[in-house]
Design a protein around this motif. Structure first.
Motif, PDB file in Angstrom:
ATOM      1  N   ARG A 259      -5.001   3.147  -8.335  1.00 10.18           N
ATOM      2  CA  ARG A 259      -5.561   1.787  -8.327  1.00 10.18           C
ATOM      3  C   ARG A 259      -5.326   1.086  -6.988  1.00 10.18           C
ATOM      4  O   ARG A 259      -5.115  -0.110  -6.917  1.00 10.18           O
ATOM      5  CB  ARG A 259      -4.970   0.927  -9.449  1.00 10.18           C
ATOM      6  N   ASP A 260      -5.349   1.871  -5.919  1.00  5.56           N
ATOM      7  CA  ASP A 260      -5.160   1.327  -4.573  1.00  5.56           C
ATOM      8  C   ASP A 260      -6.500   1.368  -3.850  1.00  5.56           C
ATOM      9  O   ASP A 260      -6.884   2.368  -3.261  1.00  5.56           O
ATOM     10  CB  ASP A 260      -4.121   2.154  -3.816  1.00  5.56           C
ATOM     11  N   TRP A 261      -7.215   0.270  -3.901  1.00  3.78           N
ATOM     12  CA  TRP A 261      -8.533   0.183  -3.286  1.00  3.78           C
ATOM     13  C   TRP A 261      -8.463  -0.467  -1.909  1.00  3.78           C
ATOM     14  O   TRP A 261      -9.466  -0.934  -1.375  1.00  3.78           O
ATOM     15  CB  TRP A 261      -9.492  -0.585  -4.195  1.00  3.78           C
ATOM     16  N   SER A 262      -7.291  -0.502  -1.298  1.00  5.67           N
ATOM     17  CA  SER A 262      -7.134  -1.180  -0.014  1.00  5.67           C
ATOM     18  C   SER A 262      -7.910  -0.492   1.108  1.00  5.67           C
ATOM     19  O   SER A 262      -8.231  -1.128   2.105  1.00  5.67           O
ATOM     20  CB  SER A 262      -5.658  -1.260   0.358  1.00  5.67           C
ATOM     21  N   ALA A 263      -8.224   0.780   0.965  1.00  2.00           N
ATOM     22  CA  ALA A 263      -9.009   1.458   1.996  1.00  2.00           C
ATOM     23  C   ALA A 263     -10.425   0.904   2.078  1.00  2.00           C
ATOM     24  O   ALA A 263     -11.089   1.023   3.103  1.00  2.00           O
ATOM     25  CB  ALA A 263      -9.062   2.956   1.715  1.00  2.00           C
ATOM     26  N   PHE A 264     -10.893   0.283   1.000  1.00  2.22           N
ATOM     27  CA  PHE A 264     -12.242  -0.257   0.971  1.00  2.22           C
ATOM     28  C   PHE A 264     -12.263  -1.774   1.106  1.00  2.22           C
ATOM     29  O   PHE A 264     -13.314  -2.383   1.023  1.00  2.22           O
ATOM     30  CB  PHE A 264     -12.940   0.145  -0.336  1.00  2.22           C
ATOM     31  N   GLY A 265     -11.106  -2.369   1.302  1.00  9.96           N
ATOM     32  CA  GLY A 265     -11.024  -3.817   1.459  1.00  9.96           C
ATOM     33  C   GLY A 265     -11.442  -4.236   2.856  1.00  9.96           C
ATOM     34  O   GLY A 265     -11.395  -3.479   3.816  1.00  9.96           O
ATOM     35  N   ARG A 266     -11.869  -5.469   2.964  1.00 10.86           N
ATOM     36  CA  ARG A 266     -12.263  -5.983   4.265  1.00 10.86           C
ATOM     37  C   ARG A 266     -11.028  -6.374   5.063  1.00 10.86           C
ATOM     38  O   ARG A 266     -10.106  -6.981   4.553  1.00 10.86           O
ATOM     39  CB  ARG A 266     -13.149  -7.214   4.121  1.00 10.86           C
TER      40      ARG A 266
ATOM     41  N   LEU B 158     -10.401  11.444  -0.569  1.00 17.04           N
ATOM     42  CA  LEU B 158      -9.006  11.064  -0.806  1.00 17.04           C
ATOM     43  C   LEU B 158      -8.862   9.557  -1.002  1.00 17.04           C
ATOM     44  O   LEU B 158      -8.011   9.114  -1.782  1.00 17.04           O
ATOM     45  CB  LEU B 158      -8.127  11.550   0.336  1.00 17.04           C
ATOM     46  N   ALA B 159      -9.674   8.768  -0.324  1.00 18.12           N
ATOM     47  CA  ALA B 159      -9.629   7.317  -0.536  1.00 18.12           C
ATOM     48  C   ALA B 159     -10.117   6.976  -1.944  1.00 18.12           C
ATOM     49  O   ALA B 159      -9.542   6.105  -2.610  1.00 18.12           O
ATOM     50  CB  ALA B 159     -10.466   6.600   0.511  1.00 18.12           C
ATOM     51  N   LEU B 160     -11.164   7.646  -2.406  1.00 17.97           N
ATOM     52  CA  LEU B 160     -11.637   7.426  -3.778  1.00 17.97           C
ATOM     53  C   LEU B 160     -10.598   7.889  -4.794  1.00 17.97           C
ATOM     54  O   LEU B 160     -10.377   7.227  -5.811  1.00 17.97           O
ATOM     55  CB  LEU B 160     -12.964   8.155  -4.004  1.00 17.97           C
ATOM     56  N   ARG B 161      -9.964   9.020  -4.530  1.00 17.73           N
ATOM     57  CA  ARG B 161      -8.913   9.520  -5.422  1.00 17.73           C
ATOM     58  C   ARG B 161      -7.765   8.509  -5.512  1.00 17.73           C
ATOM     59  O   ARG B 161      -7.266   8.219  -6.593  1.00 17.73           O
ATOM     60  CB  ARG B 161      -8.400  10.859  -4.916  1.00 17.73           C
ATOM     61  N   ARG B 162      -7.375   7.983  -4.363  1.00 18.38           N
ATOM     62  CA  ARG B 162      -6.297   6.992  -4.346  1.00 18.38           C
ATOM     63  C   ARG B 162      -6.693   5.751  -5.144  1.00 18.38           C
ATOM     64  O   ARG B 162      -5.886   5.153  -5.837  1.00 18.38           O
ATOM     65  CB  ARG B 162      -5.989   6.601  -2.907  1.00 18.38           C
TER      66      ARG B 162
ATOM     67  N   ARG C  23       0.836  -1.192   0.000  1.00 20.89           N
ATOM     68  CA  ARG C  23       0.000   0.000   0.000  1.00 20.89           C
ATOM     69  C   ARG C  23       0.871   1.242   0.000  1.00 20.89           C
ATOM     70  O   ARG C  23       1.842   1.336   0.746  1.00 20.89           O
ATOM     71  CB  ARG C  23      -0.893  -0.016   1.231  1.00 20.89           C
ATOM     72  N   ARG C  24       0.514   2.195  -0.829  1.00 19.58           N
ATOM     73  CA  ARG C  24       1.249   3.448  -0.933  1.00 19.58           C
ATOM     74  C   ARG C  24       1.030   4.255   0.357  1.00 19.58           C
ATOM     75  O   ARG C  24      -0.089   4.438   0.792  1.00 19.58           O
ATOM     76  CB  ARG C  24       0.715   4.219  -2.136  1.00 19.58           C
ATOM     77  N   PRO C  25       2.084   4.737   0.992  1.00 14.83           N
ATOM     78  CA  PRO C  25       1.910   5.481   2.238  1.00 14.83           C
ATOM     79  C   PRO C  25       1.212   6.821   1.986  1.00 14.83           C
ATOM     80  O   PRO C  25       1.334   7.404   0.909  1.00 14.83           O
ATOM     81  CB  PRO C  25       3.331   5.690   2.745  1.00 14.83           C
ATOM     82  N   THR C  26       0.507   7.301   2.985  1.00 15.81           N
ATOM     83  CA  THR C  26      -0.168   8.582   2.842  1.00 15.81           C
ATOM     84  C   THR C  26       0.859   9.703   2.838  1.00 15.81           C
ATOM     85  O   THR C  26       1.885   9.637   3.515  1.00 15.81           O
ATOM     86  CB  THR C  26      -1.160   8.818   3.992  1.00 15.81           C
ATOM     87  N   THR C  27       0.558  10.723   2.076  1.00 13.22           N
ATOM     88  CA  THR C  27       1.476  11.861   1.997  1.00 13.22           C
ATOM     89  C   THR C  27       1.126  12.877   3.069  1.00 13.22           C
ATOM     90  O   THR C  27       0.053  12.840   3.662  1.00 13.22           O
ATOM     91  CB  THR C  27       1.400  12.526   0.613  1.00 13.22           C
TER      92      THR C  27
END
Length: 119
Positions: free
Chosen positions: A76-83, A67-71, A14-18
């Protein structure tokens, strides 16, 4: 792909938050804290301080979602919405200590018994 801490093998890290993303999400709390200090120094009413904190909370939720949707769309990092993995519920000590889950009926029965006896 390499295995990273907290990830399964074969999944991208996962890409770290800036800092900018953190500032956008938590900026409302910084503004509310600053306004609280200014209001305390100037002696203005505390109604505006409460409104500032409410606005900060209301800002945090949609900005975090945006920002989660933007990411997700850009990187293509949808890990914020993963279970996240759920516990299997076999930790009896946690259930009993928090009085949730499997033993909740005992708490409810005890409460009903206490109310019925009047103490």
């Amino acid at each position: 792909m390499t295995r990273t801490q907290g990830h399964q093998a074969g999944t991208p890290a996962r890409r770290p938050t800036t800092r900018v993303e953190r500032l956008i999400v938590l900026g409302g709390f910084a503004v509310a804290a600053l306004w609280t200090a200014v209001a305390a120094i100037l002696g203005t009413g505390m109604d505006t301080v409460g409104a500032a904190w409410l606005a900060a909370v209301l800002w945090t939720v949609p900005s975090s979602l945006a920002l989660a949707l933007r990411r997700g769309f850009v990187h293509r990092d949808w890990s914020a919405f993963g279970r996240s993995p759920l516990s299997d519920g076999r930790d009896d000590r946690m259930d009993w200590a928090s009085k949730t889950g499997r033993y909740a009926y005992l708490r409810v029965a005890e409460e009903h018994r206490r109310l019925a006896l009047g103490y």
